[in-house]
Design an enzyme around this catalytic site. Structure first.
Site, PDB file in Angstrom:
ATOM      1  CB  SER A 150      36.575  43.116  37.058  1.00  0.00           C
ATOM      2  OG  SER A 150      35.361  42.456  37.626  1.00  0.00           O
ATOM      3  CE1 TYR A 170      39.846  38.990  38.599  1.00  0.00           C
ATOM      4  CE2 TYR A 170      37.996  40.094  39.493  1.00  0.00           C
ATOM      5  CZ  TYR A 170      38.694  39.496  38.595  1.00  0.00           C
ATOM      6  OH  TYR A 170      38.145  39.376  37.385  1.00  0.00           O
TER       7      TYR A 170
HETATM    8  N1  LIG Z   1      35.060  35.938  33.166  1.00  0.00           N
HETATM    9  C1  LIG Z   1      34.352  37.001  33.838  1.00  0.00           C
HETATM   10  O1  LIG Z   1      33.407  36.846  34.501  1.00  0.00           O
HETATM   11  C2  LIG Z   1      35.188  38.140  34.215  1.00  0.00           C
HETATM   12  C3  LIG Z   1      34.552  39.353  34.577  1.00  0.00           C
HETATM   13  C4  LIG Z   1      35.200  40.415  34.729  1.00  0.00           C
HETATM   14  C5  LIG Z   1      36.562  40.671  34.319  1.00  0.00           C
HETATM   15  N2  LIG Z   1      37.203  39.672  33.788  1.00  0.00           N
HETATM   16  C6  LIG Z   1      38.603  39.794  33.526  1.00  0.00           C
HETATM   17  O2  LIG Z   1      38.845  39.359  32.032  1.00  0.00           O
HETATM   18  C7  LIG Z   1      40.101  39.198  31.804  1.00  0.00           C
HETATM   19  C8  LIG Z   1      40.054  38.093  30.718  1.00  0.00           C
HETATM   20  O3  LIG Z   1      39.597  36.686  31.525  1.00  0.00           O
HETATM   21  P1  LIG Z   1      38.535  35.787  30.937  1.00  0.00           P
HETATM   22  O4  LIG Z   1      37.102  35.897  31.341  1.00  0.00           O
HETATM   23  O5  LIG Z   1      38.896  35.726  29.256  1.00  0.00           O
HETATM   24  O6  LIG Z   1      39.078  34.180  31.565  1.00  0.00           O
HETATM   25  P2  LIG Z   1      40.123  33.258  30.889  1.00  0.00           P
HETATM   26  O7  LIG Z   1      40.495  32.402  32.120  1.00  0.00           O
HETATM   27  O8  LIG Z   1      39.353  32.238  29.946  1.00  0.00           O
HETATM   28  O9  LIG Z   1      41.244  33.789  30.370  1.00  0.00           O
HETATM   29  C9  LIG Z   1      42.473  34.241  31.079  1.00  0.00           C
HETATM   30  C10 LIG Z   1      43.748  34.101  30.171  1.00  0.00           C
HETATM   31  O10 LIG Z   1      44.721  34.635  30.593  1.00  0.00           O
HETATM   32  C11 LIG Z   1      45.894  33.859  30.966  1.00  0.00           C
HETATM   33  N3  LIG Z   1      46.692  34.095  31.991  1.00  0.00           N
HETATM   34  C12 LIG Z   1      46.312  34.029  33.426  1.00  0.00           C
HETATM   35  N4  LIG Z   1      47.717  34.076  34.007  1.00  0.00           N
HETATM   36  C13 LIG Z   1      48.369  34.575  33.195  1.00  0.00           C
HETATM   37  C14 LIG Z   1      49.839  35.047  33.301  1.00  0.00           C
HETATM   38  N5  LIG Z   1      50.504  35.157  34.465  1.00  0.00           N
HETATM   39  N6  LIG Z   1      50.714  35.433  32.018  1.00  0.00           N
HETATM   40  C15 LIG Z   1      50.030  35.354  30.775  1.00  0.00           C
HETATM   41  N7  LIG Z   1      48.844  35.021  30.527  1.00  0.00           N
HETATM   42  C16 LIG Z   1      48.009  34.705  31.804  1.00  0.00           C
HETATM   43  C17 LIG Z   1      45.228  32.535  30.950  1.00  0.00           C
HETATM   44  O11 LIG Z   1      45.935  31.356  30.475  1.00  0.00           O
HETATM   45  C18 LIG Z   1      43.846  32.798  29.998  1.00  0.00           C
HETATM   46  O12 LIG Z   1      44.412  32.214  28.568  1.00  0.00           O
HETATM   47  C19 LIG Z   1      40.799  39.051  32.970  1.00  0.00           C
HETATM   48  O13 LIG Z   1      41.363  39.952  33.103  1.00  0.00           O
HETATM   49  C20 LIG Z   1      39.660  38.817  34.044  1.00  0.00           C
HETATM   50  O14 LIG Z   1      40.209  39.140  35.237  1.00  0.00           O
HETATM   51  C21 LIG Z   1      36.585  38.204  33.777  1.00  0.00           C
END
Ligand SMILES: NC(=O)c1ccc[n+]([C@@H]2O[C@H](COP(=O)([O-])OP(=O)(O)OC[C@H]3O[C@@H](n4cnc5c(N)ncnc54)[C@H](O)[C@@H]3O)[C@@H](O)[C@H]2O)c1
Length: 286
Positions: A150, A170
């Protein structure tokens, strides 16, 4: 021929959001997918995590592209469950060429409880380690590992003047992912297995579009809406954008999984519309 034709790629957190975007973009370019998701709630997370219906939708869309997908329910915090899930996926699809460790949570918004701190670390960091550990015995020389960090990995933790322990966890987890990938690249170099990180800024998924995140960006309001938060989201880019789309991150992931990046390893690839470079313009960081 697609850019990742007939590769088998493991993706954690594939039920929705960025994980689904990666699955679809890779399938468009000829990959088959081993998809893992929890499909259940974690108590400290204040927005709904993905459901079985979300996961089914990922399966439906990948199959519509004419590629194979095995969807397995497992918790990345559970090392044994991950070993079993990856073994099952590899047995079904015959091999494993690449890994995208990107399941994640953002359990922010709790001011007086250590559990969100620990949950963020066990999912967002331990989960990445477990995913790599489960995949490694199946990976051939020359394979690709991508972990999602991130922009938070590349800046000091901030707390808006309030000690939000989930946010601190986080930040710790994502900074740890960046360090882990750096050193993993060294450890796997003799086998020419590449390890890289992608670091998205705000991305237009359910992790961003929820009440706890709106409060994070608008601490001045009691119950901010998405409309209230949208102007504040811009602080996370230099391009005047509130967020990037999951597909923008998928393009970076596709490159890192493909053989086009066969000599690219140990890279911290930002997909952040200039968020980080603006913060440290004089000193390029590698
Ligand atoms: N959305 C943002 O603004 C953002 C910014 C920077 C980084 N990220 C990172 O991107 C990645 C994807 O996130 P996203 O934005 O698609 O959000 P999201 O919440 O849509 O997707 C996250 C997915 O991970 C799954 N998950 C959560 N805990 C889990 C576990 N213990 N075991 C298996 N699966 C699990 C959830 O069910 C979900 O499908 C994450 O690592 C997040 O930290 C997101």
């Amino acid at each position: 021929m697609g850019r990742v034709q007939d590769k088998v790629v493991l993706i954690t957190g594939a039920a929705r959001g960025q994980g689904r975007a990666h699955a679809l973009r890779l399938a468009q370019e000829g990959a088959d997918i081993i998809a893992v998701d929890l499909c259940a709630q974690i108590d400290s997370v204040r927005y709904p995590l993905a459901t079985r219906e979300d996961f089914d939708e990922t399966v439906r869309q990948v199959e519509k592209l004419g590629r194979r997908i095995v969807a397995l329910t497992a918790d990345v915090r559970d090392r044994a469950a991950m070993l079993a899930a990856v073994a099952e996926g590899v047995a079904a699809l015959g091999k494993l060429d690449a890994v995208i460790a990107q399941a994640g949570i953002a359990p922010i918004g709790t001011l007086a409880d250590a559990q969100p701190f620990l949950d963020a670390i066990t999912v967002d960091f331990n989960g990445v380690v477990h995913t790599v550990e489960a995949a490694l015995p199946h990976l051939p020389d020359g394979a690709a590992i991508v972990a999602t960090g991130s922009a938070a990995a590349l800046m000091p933790p901030s707390d808006n003047g309030r000690p939000d322990f989930g946010k601190l966890g986080y930040s710790f987890a994502k900074r740890s992912v960046a360090s882990f990938v750096n050193d993993l690249a060294i450890a796997l170099a003799p086998r020419r297995i590449r390890a890289n990180a992608v670091h998205p800024t705000n991305t237009n998924t359910d992790m961003l579009n929820n009440d706890s995140m709106y409060r994070e960006f608008r601490p001045d309001l009691e119950n901010p809406t998405r409309e209230d938060a949208l102007p504040a989201f811009h602080v996370m880019t230099a391009f005047g954008l509130p967020y990037v789309e999951p597909g923008d991150v998928a393009e970076a992931v596709l490159f890192l999984v493909s053989d086009e990046s066969r000599y690219v390893t140990g890279v911290q690839l930002r997909v952040d519309a200039g968020a980080i470079v603006r913060k440290r313009p004089q000193q390029p960081q590698f």
